[in-house]
Scaffold this active site. Structure first.
Site, PDB file in Angstrom:
ATOM      1  N   HIS A  93       0.854  -1.203   0.000  1.00 35.86           N
ATOM      2  CA  HIS A  93       0.000   0.000   0.000  1.00 35.86           C
ATOM      3  C   HIS A  93       0.876   1.234   0.000  1.00 35.86           C
ATOM      4  CE1 HIS A  93       0.805  -0.555   4.291  1.00 35.86           C
ATOM      5  NE2 HIS A  93       0.292   0.629   4.565  1.00 35.86           N
ATOM      6  N   HIS A 152       1.419   3.909   1.926  1.00 36.43           N
ATOM      7  CA  HIS A 152       1.989   4.662   3.054  1.00 36.43           C
ATOM      8  C   HIS A 152       3.517   4.727   2.969  1.00 36.43           C
ATOM      9  CE1 HIS A 152      -1.857   4.092   5.697  1.00 36.43           C
ATOM     10  NE2 HIS A 152      -1.942   5.116   4.867  1.00 36.43           N
ATOM     11  N   ASP A 211       5.884   4.678   5.103  1.00 35.80           N
ATOM     12  CA  ASP A 211       6.729   3.712   5.832  1.00 35.80           C
ATOM     13  C   ASP A 211       6.773   2.353   5.120  1.00 35.80           C
ATOM     14  OD1 ASP A 211       3.964   3.405   6.750  1.00 35.80           O
ATOM     15  OD2 ASP A 211       4.721   2.072   8.311  1.00 35.80           O
ATOM     16  N   HIS A 212       6.114   2.260   3.954  1.00 29.68           N
ATOM     17  CA  HIS A 212       6.152   1.031   3.148  1.00 29.68           C
ATOM     18  C   HIS A 212       6.736   1.242   1.750  1.00 29.68           C
ATOM     19  CE1 HIS A 212       3.664  -1.367   6.037  1.00 29.68           C
ATOM     20  NE2 HIS A 212       3.470  -0.121   6.471  1.00 29.68           N
ATOM     21  N   HIS A 247      -7.509  -0.702   5.489  1.00 28.22           N
ATOM     22  CA  HIS A 247      -6.476   0.195   6.032  1.00 28.22           C
ATOM     23  C   HIS A 247      -6.241   1.341   5.034  1.00 28.22           C
ATOM     24  CE1 HIS A 247      -2.802   1.387   8.110  1.00 28.22           C
ATOM     25  NE2 HIS A 247      -2.106   1.231   7.003  1.00 28.22           N
ATOM     26  N   ASP A 281      -0.209  -3.820   6.271  1.00 22.04           N
ATOM     27  CA  ASP A 281      -0.835  -3.304   7.495  1.00 22.04           C
ATOM     28  C   ASP A 281      -2.304  -3.697   7.599  1.00 22.04           C
ATOM     29  OD1 ASP A 281       1.562  -2.115   8.089  1.00 22.04           O
ATOM     30  OD2 ASP A 281       0.895  -0.060   7.744  1.00 22.04           O
ATOM     31  N   HIS A 321       4.567  -4.714  10.740  1.00 27.38           N
ATOM     32  CA  HIS A 321       5.025  -4.083  11.989  1.00 27.38           C
ATOM     33  C   HIS A 321       5.143  -5.093  13.122  1.00 27.38           C
ATOM     34  CE1 HIS A 321       4.533   0.215  10.798  1.00 27.38           C
ATOM     35  NE2 HIS A 321       3.633  -0.292   9.970  1.00 27.38           N
TER      36      HIS A 321
HETATM   37 FE    FE Z   1       2.769   0.786   8.243  1.00 26.81          FE
HETATM   38 ZN    ZN Z   2       0.049   1.635   6.568  1.00 27.51          ZN
END
Ligand code: FE
Ligand code: ZN
Length: 262
Positions: A54, A56, A58-59, A119, A136, A174
């Site tokens: 996805h 985001h 942090d990915h 999400h 996530d 995570h």
């Molecule tokens: Fe994340």
């Molecule tokens: Zn995420």
């Protein structure tokens, strides 16, 4: 040689999963390039693909830097805005078809795409060879927050994952497991399997060992977000909301909200 899966840690609690053999590596959700580049250099591996679940940061935040060093395909969800994607994927109902798959020839590994919105609106998972990379959406003993989707969508997505074979190895984005278990115990204090899992996970965390992968079997036994039909969870979710809840989606929505404030 069958590939194996290695975690690279990033930020405070992200896992960037690496599929590797002696020579090659594919990377899932590289939120940060530098720990990945360190690992590749140290292990003398050549990057062959990037896969995103996805949009985001942090990915996907490390995609561009990795692409400066390696010219590789970047797989990701069709319906999300990730500028570096080269292959936009969506779930394909025809299981024989190549469409809706990320094929990694170096490992003879074909990963099928599952649409799992909730999400984020276009979140996907990769599934194949008994491995599930679910970003996530499904966490060990928890699930992602509903940033762009509805409770109904998330329940459907989680059910889709829960329908995979019991022994499927679950690699999520995570290390939230211990905190998730603390919440799960509040929601379902009578669950014996959950108590056992808490002891196991505490031991692992004391040694700073990842609590992943999990399995679909373990999640079905302990993850409250997959157990919204359990009488104890229905009772406690109803108590939390101050009204009797009857259907699975409203039980899910109540405990998701509860977790947000836990
Ligand atoms: Fe994340
Ligand atoms: Zn995420």
């Amino acid at each position: 040689m069958t590939p194996h899966i290695v975690p690279v840690r990033a930020f405070t609690d992200n896992y960037i999963w690496i599929i590797r053999d002696h020579f090659h590596a594919a990377v899932i959700d590289p939120g940060d390039a530098s720990p990945v580049l360190d690992y590749l250099r140290q292990e003398k591996l050549q990057l062959v693909a990037i896969l995103n679940t996805h949009h985001h940061n942090d990915h996907v935040g490390g995609n561009a830097s990795l692409l400066r060093e390696f010219s590789v395909p970047v797989y990701g969800p069709e319906h999300e805005s990730i500028p570096t994607l080269t292959h936009r994927l969506k779930e394909c109902s025809d299981k024989e078809s190549e469409e809706g798959c990320a094929y990694l020839p170096e490992f003879s590994l074909s990963l099928r795409v599952l649409d799992i919105p909730g999400h984020t609106a276009g979140h996907i998972a990769y599934y194949g060879a008994n491995l599930l990379f679910c970003g996530d959406t499904l966490f060990a003993c928890g699930c992602g927050r509903l940033f762009e989707g509805t409770a109904r969508q998330m329940v459907d997505s989680l059910e889709k994952l829960a329908d995979l074979p019991d022994k499927t190895l679950v690699y999520c984005g995570h290390e939230y497991t211990l905190n998730n278990i603390r919440f799960a115990r509040t929601v379902e204090p009578g669950n014996q399997a959950l108590m056992e899992r808490e002891r196991e996970v505490e031991k692992l965390r004391k040694q700073n060992t990842p609590t992943l992968p999990s399995t679909i079997e373990m999640e079905k036994a302990t993850n409250p977000f997959l157990r919204c039909d359990e009488p104890e969870i229905i009772r406690n979710a109803s108590k939390y909301s101050g009204k009797p809840l009857t259907d699975r989606v409203s039980v899910f929505a109540a405990i998701r909200d509860w977790k947000n404030h836990f």
